[in-house]
Design an enzyme around this catalytic site. Structure first.
Site, PDB file in Angstrom:
ATOM      1  CB  ALA A 194      -0.937  -0.003   1.207  1.00 18.34           C
ATOM      2  CE  LYS A 200       7.034  -1.766  13.540  1.00 15.26           C
ATOM      3  NZ  LYS A 200       6.201  -2.249  14.647  1.00 15.26           N
ATOM      4  CD  GLU A 253      -5.233 -17.845  -2.157  1.00 11.44           C
ATOM      5  OE1 GLU A 253      -5.809 -16.949  -1.516  1.00 11.44           O
ATOM      6  OE2 GLU A 253      -4.035 -17.794  -2.460  1.00 11.44           O
ATOM      7  CG  HIS A 311      -3.866 -18.570   6.988  1.00 11.66           C
ATOM      8  ND1 HIS A 311      -3.773 -19.917   6.718  1.00 11.66           N
ATOM      9  CD2 HIS A 311      -3.824 -17.939   5.791  1.00 11.66           C
ATOM     10  CE1 HIS A 311      -3.676 -20.082   5.400  1.00 11.66           C
ATOM     11  NE2 HIS A 311      -3.713 -18.897   4.821  1.00 11.66           N
ATOM     12  NE  ARG A 326      -7.453 -17.297   4.346  1.00  9.42           N
ATOM     13  CZ  ARG A 326      -6.628 -16.407   3.861  1.00  9.42           C
ATOM     14  NH1 ARG A 326      -6.439 -15.280   4.490  1.00  9.42           N
ATOM     15  NH2 ARG A 326      -5.974 -16.642   2.766  1.00  9.42           N
ATOM     16  CG  HIS A 371      -3.340 -14.601   7.930  1.00  7.91           C
ATOM     17  ND1 HIS A 371      -2.026 -14.728   7.570  1.00  7.91           N
ATOM     18  CD2 HIS A 371      -4.026 -14.401   6.765  1.00  7.91           C
ATOM     19  CE1 HIS A 371      -1.901 -14.626   6.244  1.00  7.91           C
ATOM     20  NE2 HIS A 371      -3.101 -14.408   5.740  1.00  7.91           N
ATOM     21  CD  GLU A 402      -3.157  -6.962   8.259  1.00  8.57           C
ATOM     22  OE1 GLU A 402      -2.161  -7.173   7.526  1.00  8.57           O
ATOM     23  OE2 GLU A 402      -3.447  -7.676   9.234  1.00  8.57           O
ATOM     24  NE  ARG A 425      -7.409 -10.744   4.327  1.00  8.72           N
ATOM     25  CZ  ARG A 425      -6.564 -11.569   3.732  1.00  8.72           C
ATOM     26  NH1 ARG A 425      -6.464 -11.561   2.416  1.00  8.72           N
ATOM     27  NH2 ARG A 425      -5.816 -12.384   4.431  1.00  8.72           N
ATOM     28  CB  SER A 474      -5.254  -8.291   1.932  1.00 12.16           C
ATOM     29  OG  SER A 474      -4.571  -9.471   1.600  1.00 12.16           O
TER      30      SER A 474
HETATM   31  C1  SIN Z   1      -2.369 -17.476   1.763  1.00 13.34           C
HETATM   32  O1  SIN Z   1      -1.545 -17.635   0.870  1.00 13.34           O
HETATM   33  O2  SIN Z   1      -3.036 -18.391   2.232  1.00 13.34           O
HETATM   34  C2  SIN Z   1      -2.541 -16.104   2.320  1.00 13.34           C
HETATM   35  C3  SIN Z   1      -3.186 -15.214   1.345  1.00 13.34           C
HETATM   36  C4  SIN Z   1      -4.097 -14.236   2.045  1.00 13.34           C
HETATM   37  O3  SIN Z   1      -4.021 -14.081   3.260  1.00 13.34           O
HETATM   38  O4  SIN Z   1      -4.947 -13.666   1.370  1.00 13.34           O
END
Ligand code: SIN
Length: 541
Positions: free
Chosen positions: A15, A34, A113, A241, A287, A348, A372, A383, A388
């Protein structure tokens, strides 16, 4: 000392870098990061960027998948805007030089995914974030208008009240003109005055004991914005996650959801598939469902992990598609081509954050939030995987367009001078255990009591336990010269408290927020945002 810049960007992930490259066409950009500039959550993102790039995919489908995943509380207008602007933003990444994998016909090779009804994830195998981060950094590092300050950590925002800027009686502070920044190597604190300040410092994973996030993810941007009086939203929606590698020596290693996208299946210690018991979408459910199912399996069996099995795929395919995961697992003695990988859920992604409008503007004038750190309304209660990175690039463009429009006025603006940082009678901290002990206490507390399944009783217990810890931190803050660890500790303590307050404020279970006292979703009134805002401090205090 006071330094001046046009755009102050706090954070160096996708971002911040995307915005920096655009803003540098308008004026001088200073980026504060940082640690090393490459230390960002972007750099670790394995999966990729979700986008409608296939001729058989449609905006309507991506919008629908995002809304379903978001458990009924996404902002539909935002979802449409992000999805429809996605392809142009991905083309822009390609133009800058990001290399996404292509198939034999020269078309982007799209991955799948959880929660996506089709293949739509542009990827660079399992190193997508690294590829994007390195490409953008190379472009930004050589840019004459961009100055990247490594090993610098922002402490608090510089604010001006209406009365300062407009001579009115208003006592609340509502305009941002930069930040106090600690140089971690010299220990000096300088003010960086800016016409526009952008918070994009990533998420809050380090509030929890187990996380897939890098060490920088201590919620700094959200904490600074809250202290400054900005509106913060939906912090109860912490995404766990489902598949983080479970190994005593592995620190925070993610096993990408793309492994399930390519046929990986979750099994228990006896090799039994279990996801169908919980959701008809099985291993590719959203998720929130998969993480909760694993949590239930582990609690019922008393086992330390479940397993992810992709051994039925050819070994050559696994090694080519997941080179980083394959090598890393092998370094821990796990050959994923021949044996299942032990996995556990881990914190995550923060779906909430600084509440912004469609241009990325926070409720404080001249303060933007991206990535984020922001809560735009795209993710709702959960999400959708790989949305993201998409949100980050689309909102970098939205914010840039707004700044470009405002530039004639912004260019004339001179940020007011701010008082130099005063350390009072603070001394060097001699015993770092004072910091690390509080840090460990908070992270363990949040993991044990504010995890995947919550209860009102446990949330109240956390509040009671956190109060004296926060009091100690306030005292440390006065007594000791600031170090990055102390700045981060102050931020994770605040974030822990805000997450608990948000969780207590939502009297229902929805998406990622499951609370046993309110196991169902509330139909009406639909609460899209749980908002928190620090009350204004009267001017004379
Ligand atoms: C992943 O590769 O599982 C993470 C991708 C995400 O958090 O969108």
């Amino acid at each position: 000392m006071q330094f001046e810049t046009d755009f102050l960007i706090i954070g160096s992930g996708i971002a911040g870098l995307s915005f920096a490259l655009k803003a540098a066409t308008l004026g001088r950009v200073t980026m504060v990061t940082k640690k090393n500039k490459v230390d960002s959550s972007t750099n670790r993102a394995q999966g990729g960027i979700a986008c409608v790039l296939d001729k058989n995919d449609t905006f309507a489908d991506h919008i629908r998948d995002t809304l379903i995943s978001g458990a009924g509380i996404c902002d539909e207008e935002v979802v449409r805007m992000v999805v429809e602007n996605g392809p142009e933003c991905v083309r822009e990444l390609l133009r800058i030089g990001v290399h996404f994998e292509q198939d034999n016909n020269g078309q982007l090779d799209l991955g799948r995914e959880g929660g996506h009804s089709t293949r739509r994830i542009a990827h660079a195998y399992d190193l997508t974030g690294h590829e994007i981060e390195c490409t953008l950094l190379t472009a930004a590092s050589g840019h004459p208008n961009i100055n990247i300050l490594e090993n610098h950590i922002a402490i608090d925002l510089l604010l001006a009240s209406k009365s300062d800027t407009a001579g009115s009686e208003a006592s609340h502070r509502d305009s941002c003109h930069g930040a106090y920044v600690l140089d971690s190597q010299t220990g000096e604190i300088h003010s960086y005055a800016a016409k526009v300040t952008i918070l994009c410092s990533g998420g809050t994973g380090k509030v929890y004991l187990y996380t897939t996030n890098p060490d920088i993810a201590t919620g700094d941007g959200i904490a600074m914005a809250y202290r400054a009086g900005a509106r913060i939203a939906n912090l109860e929606f912490v995404q766990f996650h489902p598949t983080c590698l479970y190994h005593p020596k592995a620190k925070n290693f993610l096993i990408s959801e793309a492994v399930r996208g390519e046929g990986g299946r979750l099994i228990d210690e006896n090799g039994r598939l279990f996801m169908q018991k919980y959701d008809p979408r099985g291993d590719l459910a959203t998720r929130d469902m998969v993480a909760r199912a694993i949590d239930t399996e582990m609690k019922t069996s008393g086992n330390d992990s479940v397993f992810l099995d992709i051994t039925h795929q050819p070994a050559d395919f696994i090694k080519k598609r997941f080179p980083h995961i394959y090598k890393t697992c092998l370094s821990y003695g796990i050959d994923m081509t021949r044996e299942p990988i032990p996995v556990v859920p881990a914190a995550h992604y923060m779906c909430g954050g600084i509440l912004t409008d469609m241009a990325g503007r926070s409720s404080i004038e001249s303060l933007y939030a991206l990535g984020e750190t922001a809560c735009t309304g795209l993710h709702g209660g959960n999400r959708l995987a790989s949305n993201s990175l998409l949100e980050a690039v689309v909102y970098a463009e939205q914010a840039f367009q707004q700044c470009k429009k405002d530039w004639p006025e912004l260019a004339r603006k001179n940020p007011p001078s701010s008082p130099s940082w005063s350390s009072g009678r603070a001394e060097r901290i001699e015993e770092c255990i004072l910091i690390t002990h509080n840090w460990d206490q908070i992270r363990r507390l949040m993991w044990d009591y504010v995890g995947i399944v919550r209860s009102t009783q446990r949330l109240h217990l956390v509040q009671e336990t956190l109060a004296p810890i926060q009091q100690q931190i306030r005292q440390h803050y006065r007594d000791y010269l600031l170090t990055p660890d102390l700045v981060e500790l102050r931020n994770i303590a605040l974030l822990a408290d805000l997450i608990v307050r948000s969780a207590l404020a939502r009297h229902e279970s929805r998406g990622l927020h499951y609370i046993i006292d309110y196991p169902n979703q509330v139909a009406e009134p639909l609460q899209k945002f749980t908002t928190l805002q620090k009350p204004p401090t009267p001017a004379h205090h």
